[in-house]
Scaffold this active site. Structure first.
Site, PDB file in Angstrom:
ATOM      1  N   ALA A  74      -8.949   0.246   1.251  1.00 15.92           N
ATOM      2  CA  ALA A  74     -10.180   0.828   1.166  1.00 15.92           C
ATOM      3  C   ALA A  74     -11.286  -0.303   0.429  1.00 15.92           C
ATOM      4  O   ALA A  74     -12.281  -0.075   0.773  1.00 15.92           O
ATOM      5  CB  ALA A  74     -10.059   2.273   0.374  1.00 15.92           C
ATOM      6  N   THR A  75     -10.590  -0.915  -0.425  1.00 10.98           N
ATOM      7  CA  THR A  75     -11.567  -1.938  -1.089  1.00 10.98           C
ATOM      8  C   THR A  75     -11.869  -2.993  -0.244  1.00 10.98           C
ATOM      9  O   THR A  75     -13.492  -2.974  -0.031  1.00 10.98           O
ATOM     10  CB  THR A  75     -10.914  -2.691  -2.243  1.00 10.98           C
ATOM     11  OG1 THR A  75     -10.460  -1.733  -3.354  1.00 10.98           O
ATOM     12  CG2 THR A  75     -11.926  -3.703  -2.726  1.00 10.98           C
ATOM     13  N   ASN A 159     -12.478  10.612  -7.309  1.00 10.55           N
ATOM     14  CA  ASN A 159     -10.917  10.061  -7.671  1.00 10.55           C
ATOM     15  C   ASN A 159     -10.610  10.461  -9.286  1.00 10.55           C
ATOM     16  O   ASN A 159      -9.585  10.643  -9.366  1.00 10.55           O
ATOM     17  CB  ASN A 159     -10.749   8.629  -7.336  1.00 10.55           C
ATOM     18  CG  ASN A 159     -12.051   7.781  -8.264  1.00 10.55           C
ATOM     19  OD1 ASN A 159     -13.125   7.684  -7.838  1.00 10.55           O
ATOM     20  ND2 ASN A 159     -11.498   7.095  -9.410  1.00 10.55           N
ATOM     21  N   GLN A 188     -10.036   9.919  -1.481  1.00  7.69           N
ATOM     22  CA  GLN A 188      -9.249  11.061  -2.214  1.00  7.69           C
ATOM     23  C   GLN A 188      -9.449  12.299  -1.096  1.00  7.69           C
ATOM     24  O   GLN A 188      -8.796  13.591  -1.507  1.00  7.69           O
ATOM     25  CB  GLN A 188      -9.881  11.124  -3.223  1.00  7.69           C
ATOM     26  CG  GLN A 188      -9.350  10.011  -4.167  1.00  7.69           C
ATOM     27  CD  GLN A 188      -8.116   9.952  -4.557  1.00  7.69           C
ATOM     28  OE1 GLN A 188      -7.396  10.777  -4.422  1.00  7.69           O
ATOM     29  NE2 GLN A 188      -7.730   8.655  -5.043  1.00  7.69           N
ATOM     30  N   SER A 208      -7.510   4.743   2.790  1.00  5.78           N
ATOM     31  CA  SER A 208      -6.606   3.842   1.947  1.00  5.78           C
ATOM     32  C   SER A 208      -4.948   4.279   2.633  1.00  5.78           C
ATOM     33  O   SER A 208      -4.863   5.620   2.502  1.00  5.78           O
ATOM     34  CB  SER A 208      -6.660   3.872   0.536  1.00  5.78           C
ATOM     35  OG  SER A 208      -5.476   3.132   0.086  1.00  5.78           O
ATOM     36  N   GLY A 209      -4.062   3.488   2.838  1.00 11.13           N
ATOM     37  CA  GLY A 209      -2.935   3.944   3.319  1.00 11.13           C
ATOM     38  C   GLY A 209      -2.026   4.591   2.163  1.00 11.13           C
ATOM     39  O   GLY A 209      -1.572   5.715   2.277  1.00 11.13           O
ATOM     40  N   HIS A 210      -2.150   3.859   0.855  1.00 15.25           N
ATOM     41  CA  HIS A 210      -1.030   4.088  -0.015  1.00 15.25           C
ATOM     42  C   HIS A 210      -1.623   5.344  -0.713  1.00 15.25           C
ATOM     43  O   HIS A 210      -0.902   5.957  -1.848  1.00 15.25           O
ATOM     44  CB  HIS A 210      -0.787   3.011  -1.112  1.00 15.25           C
ATOM     45  CG  HIS A 210      -1.772   2.704  -2.041  1.00 15.25           C
ATOM     46  ND1 HIS A 210      -1.889   3.047  -3.105  1.00 15.25           N
ATOM     47  CD2 HIS A 210      -3.127   2.105  -1.661  1.00 15.25           C
ATOM     48  CE1 HIS A 210      -3.024   2.726  -4.080  1.00 15.25           C
ATOM     49  NE2 HIS A 210      -3.639   2.039  -3.174  1.00 15.25           N
ATOM     50  N   THR A 246      -4.970 -12.451  11.929  1.00 10.12           N
ATOM     51  CA  THR A 246      -3.674 -11.783  12.548  1.00 10.12           C
ATOM     52  C   THR A 246      -3.470 -10.471  12.222  1.00 10.12           C
ATOM     53  O   THR A 246      -3.396 -10.119  11.207  1.00 10.12           O
ATOM     54  CB  THR A 246      -2.579 -12.851  12.374  1.00 10.12           C
ATOM     55  OG1 THR A 246      -2.636 -14.122  12.634  1.00 10.12           O
ATOM     56  CG2 THR A 246      -1.259 -12.266  13.310  1.00 10.12           C
ATOM     57  N   CYS A 334      -7.910   1.296 -10.935  1.00  6.58           N
ATOM     58  CA  CYS A 334      -8.669  -0.043 -10.992  1.00  6.58           C
ATOM     59  C   CYS A 334      -9.389  -0.302 -12.340  1.00  6.58           C
ATOM     60  O   CYS A 334      -9.815  -1.468 -12.762  1.00  6.58           O
ATOM     61  CB  CYS A 334      -9.660   0.003  -9.781  1.00  6.58           C
ATOM     62  SG  CYS A 334      -9.111   0.048  -8.417  1.00  6.58           S
TER      63      CYS A 334
END
Length: 394
Positions: A74-75, A159, A188, A208-210, A246, A334
């Site tokens: 996401a960043t 968040n 979120q 964001s994936g995580h 890639t 962060c």
């Protein structure tokens, strides 16, 4: 303390990847190693998997496949959105003409810091204030919009506090300004609340994936329609020429699975989270020393609750909770090592003691009522133990 005895309540910082996500990523890493940009058959197989993953995400979010851009998180998505819009506007603007941008006062650092950098580059930036629930003030927001405003960034769910922003109303406001781009950080919100990009009139949407039981190092930027962005990363023509490099085929497949699973489970998970939220609120209200910073649902999301213990440094309380086997946090991961009052809580409460002592409890639908009760008991014991320290400081 054994790992099984620890209660993790920091799901807004990161989530454990779902077993199916791990399985997908492992299988793809083992079998599909060719570069999807290669013209040979193995490259074509990898490319077909990326195309399929893009379609899965598009279907889950009700957008077109060509509107889905895979990123490293996401960043990067937020940087790509903000700098992409503003630098494209600066490129097209006549010499000497100003460019103006608006960001809410409570955005995540990956958004807010972009606007701080833009100010250094000569862009005019306005900060949209929030009310005492941490939600953008619509009347004040409208007063900030100028003829040369090119982008507005407002997140879906905060968040730190869980405040849900009035995106539908903001989108209606944005629709009156055809040149204004609306960017939503959705990190979120996905999997906890419905996502309605068309209803919000959102042009850019970051994930964001995580944060959704997906892989770290993977994110998504949804770019609606024919919106033009100036790329951040130059090189090849991957991701429609917007993100050279890639393609991370295993990460992309795992990310698409996490998005699909989060959307499919959203209604059921929201119902469970509302029960956990209600139970946790009960414990917080039973501790008179705590000040609740999170708005009550539906103004607040069900998975995040933030409360302050004024006079106590937040990191001291976090470590005291950890000693009792409860993992929670202060502000965003962060920013948590800065040891400064929360910018988000300052914008909402205008109280430095409250902003310096906020504790975030972020929950997951996999948690139980028994775990919430243990968190409540640990919180009560921590406040009692630290109360003499606070009293001495006064």
């Amino acid at each position: 303390m054994k790992a099984n005895d620890i209660i993790y309540a920091d799901y807004s910082a990161s989530t454990p990847p779902h077993p199916e996500v791990i399985r997908t990523m492992t299988e793809v890493m083992e079998r599909i190693y060719a570069n999807p940009s290669s013209i040979h058959e193995l490259g074509g197989q990898a490319d077909q998997l990326v195309l399929r993953a893009r379609s899965v995400v598009a279907q889950a979010l009700h957008v077109q496949p060509q509107e889905v851009i895979f990123t490293s998180g996401a960043t990067e998505s937020n940087n790509m959105a903000i700098f992409g819009v503003v630098r494209e506007a600066m490129r097209l603007a006549a010499a000497g003409n100003p460019v103006h941008a608006i960001v809410s006062a409570v955005e995540h650092p990956s958004v807010y810091a972009c606007y701080e950098q833009l100010k250094l580059e000569g862009v005019e930036v306005s900060i949209a204030p929030v009310d005492n629930n941490g939600r953008v003030d619509l009347k004040q927001l409208e007063q900030l919009i100028k003829p040369h405003t090119v982008i507005l960034s407002v997140m879906h769910v905060n968040n730190e506090t869980g405040a849900v922003q009035p995106l539908r109303e903001i989108g209606q406001l944005v629709a009156r300004y055809p040149k204004l781009v609306f960017h939503v950080d959705g990190v979120q919100g996905l999997g906890k609340l419905p996502v309605e990009l068309a209803d919000w009139n959102a042009h850019l949407y970051s994930l964001s994936g995580h944060k959704i039981h997906g892989p770290k190092g993977m994110g998504i930027l949804v770019k609606r329609g024919n919106l033009k962005l100036t790329p951040l990363i130059h090189g090849g023509v991957q991701e429609f020429g917007l993100r050279a490099g890639t393609s991370n085929v295993p990460g992309i497949l795992a990310m698409s699975k996490a998005v699909r699973m989060a959307v499919e489970a959203q209604a059921k998970d929201e119902e469970k989270l509302l029960l956990l939220n209600e139970r946790m609120l009960k414990h917080i209200h039973e501790i008179p020393e705590l000040v609740l910073n999170s708005p009550i649902c539906p103004l607040g999301a069900p998975h995040i609750l933030n409360a302050s213990f004024p006079g106590m440094k937040a990191e001291v309380a976090v470590h005291a909770m950890e000693e009792q086997g409860v993992i929670l946090s202060t502000q965003s991961a962060c920013s948590s090592k800065l040891h400064k009052p929360s910018r988000v809580l300052l914008a909402q409460t205008h109280n430095e003691r409250v902003a310096a002592s906020g504790l975030r409890i972020s929950m997951d639908a996999s948690m139980t009522i028994e775990q919430i009760d243990r968190i409540g008991s640990a919180l009560k014991e921590t406040v009692e133990r630290l109360k003499p320290l606070v009293q001495r400081e006064r």
